[in-house]
Design an enzyme around this catalytic site. Structure first.
Site, PDB file in Angstrom:
ATOM      1  N   GLU A   1      -2.003  -1.462  -5.745  1.00  0.00           N
ATOM      2  CA  GLU A   1      -3.280  -0.858  -6.101  1.00  0.00           C
ATOM      3  C   GLU A   1      -3.142  -0.117  -7.420  1.00  0.00           C
ATOM      4  O   GLU A   1      -2.137   0.559  -7.660  1.00  0.00           O
ATOM      5  CB  GLU A   1      -3.723   0.115  -5.000  1.00  0.00           C
ATOM      6  CG  GLU A   1      -5.162   0.568  -5.119  1.00  0.00           C
ATOM      7  CD  GLU A   1      -5.617   1.380  -3.921  1.00  0.00           C
ATOM      8  OE1 GLU A   1      -6.796   1.757  -3.871  1.00  0.00           O
ATOM      9  OE2 GLU A   1      -4.782   1.632  -3.019  1.00  0.00           O
TER      10      GLU A   1
ATOM     11  N   ASP B   1      -3.035   1.542   7.228  1.00  0.00           N
ATOM     12  CA  ASP B   1      -2.218   1.189   6.072  1.00  0.00           C
ATOM     13  C   ASP B   1      -1.881  -0.300   6.033  1.00  0.00           C
ATOM     14  O   ASP B   1      -1.911  -0.923   4.966  1.00  0.00           O
ATOM     15  CB  ASP B   1      -0.930   2.023   6.064  1.00  0.00           C
ATOM     16  CG  ASP B   1      -1.211   3.510   5.925  1.00  0.00           C
ATOM     17  OD1 ASP B   1      -2.255   3.847   5.326  1.00  0.00           O
ATOM     18  OD2 ASP B   1      -0.405   4.326   6.403  1.00  0.00           O
TER      19      ASP B   1
ATOM     20  N   ASP C   1       0.864  -1.185   0.000  1.00  0.00           N
ATOM     21  CA  ASP C   1       0.000   0.000   0.000  1.00  0.00           C
ATOM     22  C   ASP C   1       0.898   1.232   0.000  1.00  0.00           C
ATOM     23  O   ASP C   1       1.747   1.389   0.884  1.00  0.00           O
ATOM     24  CB  ASP C   1      -0.898  -0.003   1.242  1.00  0.00           C
ATOM     25  CG  ASP C   1      -1.830   1.205   1.278  1.00  0.00           C
ATOM     26  OD1 ASP C   1      -2.677   1.329   0.377  1.00  0.00           O
ATOM     27  OD2 ASP C   1      -1.694   2.041   2.204  1.00  0.00           O
TER      28      ASP C   1
END
Length: 398
Positions: free
Chosen positions: A274, A355, A189
């Protein structure tokens, strides 16, 4: 193990003599001129609903050289000029393939100064590179050795805004081979407080290179703004001074990203990230500077081509996947999760770091995509109605 043939560019700094610098500067100017002339000709033909290809622009170049106005094109090597036409052909191919915008004209002040030489226009012997139209080899700083027995197929000479000279040699690197297969996988992330947060719980700090040099950069920009506009020597020196600060920031940022991506690829078989649209995120005026400094797009690009080199897999999960709002323990989807919330507790009793929880959810979604090609959370919904998707690493030359 399957043998791969990876073409890799090795970039080195060099220090030209005054004669070599003058020759290269002339070549840069001629390359830019030929590119712009060919683009203008193809644009005019486009308005007449005609197509002009590389072969036709190559014939035009022969005619241009015979005119009195453009006779100076004969003073430099013809190979970089032909390569400029090939680069323009690639730009139009990408445009027609809807992968890029319409090609733009090269600016004398803003465009990158570079010239590409193929094997017919340079000699590489005993570790010395001599370009066409030059009597002496380039004084190259060999910061790392080329692969043993390597024979460059192209040599691209460039000069950056800070005045530094570089030569990039494209060679086949037999040392790049797929790494042994492992069963390790990691979710990643990206963020601003921490550059990367891994599903293992590890957080990698954000160096914030631009912020660290912001005072020096602002001072250099103020000095440049006070100089009279034009091509004066003082303004040129001030512009180069500001460019050196920019170059320092860029070099440190890329070095850090290279180290991080190499580590992730070596340690993990599968890496889940992502699928962010960084271009749209930069429209946020409050965060644009910090997002640019984090260089998320560069991180992904490096990760993908290194994964391709070493036989690893990169999976990009759909950007609408609610990785931050989903409990990685029980799968419950929270209604809201403002950015100010960094730690939260689910109804099941699990307490999450925002996170780390997002990285764990990305990993779970990515592994599910890898197995079955679909999203894994039934609660998940998105405005676009899209599901998490596997993004295959694109095939490209490094």
């Amino acid at each position: 193990m399957k043998t791969t043939h990876v073409k890799r560019a090795f970039k080195y700094r060099f220090y030209p003599t005054d004669v070599q610098a003058a020759e290269l500067s002339r070549t840069f100017g001629c390359v830019r001129k030929v590119y712009n002339l060919a683009l203008a000709a193809r644009t005019e033909a486009w308005r007449r609903q005609e197509r002009v290809n590389y072969n036709q622009t190559s014939a035009m170049l022969t005619v241009w050289k015979k005119t009195e106005e453009l006779a100076y094109l004969n003073e430099v090597s013809s190979v970089p000029l032909q390569q400029a036409l090939r680069h323009l052909q690639v730009a139009f191919t990408n445009f027609f393939g809807k992968r890029a915008k319409y090609p733009r004209f090269k600016s004398r002040k803003k465009s990158r100064k570079s010239a590409e030489y193929t094997t017919s226009a340079f000699r590489f012997r005993d570790g010395k590179l001599t370009l066409a139209k030059m009597a002496e080899p380039l004084d190259i700083v060999w910061s790392r050795p080329l692969p043993e027995g390597a024979s460059p197929s192209t040599a691209t000479v460039s000069q950056d805004a800070a005045g530094r000279w570089y030569v990039s040699m494209l060679v086949e690197d037999p040392t790049v081979q797929p790494l042994p297969v492992t069963d390790t996988a990691v979710g990643v992330d990206v963020g601003l407080d921490h550059l990367l947060t891994l599903s293992t719980g590890e957080k990698i700090s954000n160096p914030r290179h631009e912020r660290r040099d912001r005072a020096r950069l602002a001072k250099a920009q103020r000095q440049l703004a006070r100089k009279a506009k034009g091509d004066g020597a003082n303004r040129r020196k001030a512009r180069q001074k500001a460019a050196k600060v920019y170059a320092r920031i860029t070099d440190r940022r890329r070095d850090n990203l290279h180290k991080l991506t190499t580590r992730l690829v070596r340690e993990n078989q599968t890496i889940v990230i992502e699928d962010l649209t960084v271009r749209n995120m930069l429209k946020n005026g409050k965060l644009a500077r910090a997002i640019s400094d984090a260089a998320w797009a560069d991180f992904r690009s490096m990760l993908e081509y290194k994964a391709q080199w070493y036989g690893r897999e990169v999976i990009a999960v759909d950007r609408w996947f609610p990785s931050s709002k989903l409990c990685s323990a029980c799968g419950t989807l929270q209604d809201k999760m403002p950015l100010s919330v960094r730690t939260w507790t689910c109804d099941c009793g699990a307490t999450h770091d925002r996170d780390v929880n997002a990285a764990k959810n990305l990993l779970a979604a990515g592994l599910a995509v890898s197995v079955c090609g679909a999203g894994v959370r039934p609660q998940r919904s998105s405005p676009s109605g899209q599901s998490a998707m596997k993004q295959k690493t694109p095939r490209r030359e490094p």
